[in-house]
Motif scaffolding. Structure first.
Motif, PDB file in Angstrom:
ATOM      1  N   LYS A  86       0.703  -1.276   0.096  1.00 47.33           N
ATOM      2  CA  LYS A  86       0.156   0.000   0.155  1.00 47.33           C
ATOM      3  C   LYS A  86       1.033   1.153  -0.052  1.00 47.33           C
ATOM      4  O   LYS A  86       1.670   1.388   0.816  1.00 47.33           O
ATOM      5  CB  LYS A  86      -0.998  -0.022   1.164  1.00 47.33           C
ATOM      6  N   VAL A 100      -4.495  -8.790   3.894  1.00 45.73           N
ATOM      7  CA  VAL A 100      -5.750  -9.000   3.203  1.00 45.73           C
ATOM      8  C   VAL A 100      -6.498 -10.130   3.927  1.00 45.73           C
ATOM      9  O   VAL A 100      -5.808 -11.063   4.443  1.00 45.73           O
ATOM     10  CB  VAL A 100      -5.312  -9.777   1.765  1.00 45.73           C
ATOM     11  N   ASP A 105     -12.367  -9.737  -0.008  1.00 44.07           N
ATOM     12  CA  ASP A 105     -11.627  -8.533   0.412  1.00 44.07           C
ATOM     13  C   ASP A 105     -10.730  -8.267  -0.738  1.00 44.07           C
ATOM     14  O   ASP A 105     -10.928  -7.043  -1.280  1.00 44.07           O
ATOM     15  CB  ASP A 105     -10.908  -8.875   1.628  1.00 44.07           C
ATOM     16  N   PHE A 109     -10.480  -4.654  -3.967  1.00 43.29           N
ATOM     17  CA  PHE A 109      -9.408  -3.446  -4.243  1.00 43.29           C
ATOM     18  C   PHE A 109      -9.635  -2.594  -5.429  1.00 43.29           C
ATOM     19  O   PHE A 109      -9.529  -3.248  -6.588  1.00 43.29           O
ATOM     20  CB  PHE A 109      -8.036  -4.369  -4.050  1.00 43.29           C
ATOM     21  N   LYS A 117      -3.667  -2.749  -8.103  1.00 39.36           N
ATOM     22  CA  LYS A 117      -4.706  -2.806  -7.275  1.00 39.36           C
ATOM     23  C   LYS A 117      -4.123  -2.490  -5.671  1.00 39.36           C
ATOM     24  O   LYS A 117      -3.054  -3.111  -5.403  1.00 39.36           O
ATOM     25  CB  LYS A 117      -5.544  -3.979  -7.141  1.00 39.36           C
ATOM     26  N   GLU A 118      -4.703  -2.046  -4.826  1.00 37.60           N
ATOM     27  CA  GLU A 118      -4.252  -1.527  -3.571  1.00 37.60           C
ATOM     28  C   GLU A 118      -5.408  -1.754  -2.479  1.00 37.60           C
ATOM     29  O   GLU A 118      -6.531  -1.203  -2.763  1.00 37.60           O
ATOM     30  CB  GLU A 118      -3.712  -0.174  -3.425  1.00 37.60           C
ATOM     31  N   PRO A 119      -4.976  -2.331  -1.262  1.00 36.80           N
ATOM     32  CA  PRO A 119      -6.193  -2.354  -0.288  1.00 36.80           C
ATOM     33  C   PRO A 119      -6.344  -1.121   0.394  1.00 36.80           C
ATOM     34  O   PRO A 119      -5.531   0.038   0.100  1.00 36.80           O
ATOM     35  CB  PRO A 119      -5.285  -3.447   0.662  1.00 36.80           C
ATOM     36  N   TRP A 123     -10.276  -2.143   7.170  1.00 43.71           N
ATOM     37  CA  TRP A 123     -11.268  -3.067   6.772  1.00 43.71           C
ATOM     38  C   TRP A 123     -12.311  -3.371   7.878  1.00 43.71           C
ATOM     39  O   TRP A 123     -12.032  -3.400   9.214  1.00 43.71           O
ATOM     40  CB  TRP A 123     -10.425  -4.187   6.614  1.00 43.71           C
TER      41      TRP A 123
END
Length: 217
Positions: A86, A100, A105, A109, A117-119, A123
């Motif tokens: 990230k 993750v 989940d 992203f 793609k990034e978180p 959460w």
């Protein structure tokens, strides 16, 4: 290191980045797909991977890079704990690895920098666990991308310093130390001492290619 030597070294790095980027851009997508599949199979056969409980793995760019999507899915399917990069938008050149929480989940992203793609930072209403958190168990493996590698286990990144900074932070923050495993298309692996490096550049412990697994002794 003198300023003139440093200037020459950085020019050599940039020249190699440019040449390798052109090579990767010219690779057919079918070749990248085939090599990515074979590299994933190599990793899944590794005893150190089978024994690993917690793994850091990058999410690949949409093109011009080994595709880690199958590997990431296998990490989760095997029940291992997965952390992915990230980028910190408030701190230039810095990133973290965040946890993750399963395939569902992962599928949510959004695409971030360079289409990767990034978180999100949170959460289910709480901050995601970071690989650097004191309460988080140590990573057994960190899979590392790069523009080029050589058989001396040197790595050339994209020049932003994200991985070198993170690996330095992680190395001094956590024990035991993880294996740094490079994932490399065959075109990315050069002969010994072909990748110019500076003192802050991290070397790899292992390089996995479609045909071989190279170990640093």
């Amino acid at each position: 290191m003198s300023s003139s030597v440093l200037t020459t070294l950085r020019a050599q790095k940039q020249s190699l980045r440019k040449a390798m980027s052109a090579t990767l851009k010219a690779l057919p997508s079918a070749s990248i797909h085939e090599q990515s599949r074979d590299i994933t199979a190599q990793i899944l056969s590794l005893p150190v991977f089978k024994q690993a409980q917690s793994v850091g793995c990058y999410l690949s760019m949409p093109s011009g890079e080994l595709d880690t999507s199958s590997l990431v899915s296998e990490i989760l399917r095997c029940g291992k704990t997965l952390f992915v990069p990230k980028i910190n938008p408030l701190k230039d050149g810095h990133m973290d690895f965040l946890k993750v929480y399963g395939k569902e989940d992962l599928d949510t992203f959004p695409s971030g920098l360079w289409g990767i793609k990034e978180p999100g930072s949170h959460w289910q209403g709480s901050l995601r666990d970071s690989a650097l958190d004191a309460r988080t168990g140590a990573l057994d493996i960190i899979f590392v991308p790069g523009v080029a590698f050589d058989r001396s286990f040197k790595r050339l990144g994209h020049g932003k310093g994200y991985y070198d900074r993170f690996l330095t932070s992680y190395f001094f923050a956590k024990t035991p130390k993880p294996l740094f495993i490079a994932l490399a298309l065959r075109e990315q692996v050069l002969e010994e001492d072909k990748v110019p490096t500076e003192s802050h550049d991290w070397s790899m412990n292992v390089i996995v290619t479609p045909e071989s697994i190279l170990w640093r002794l």
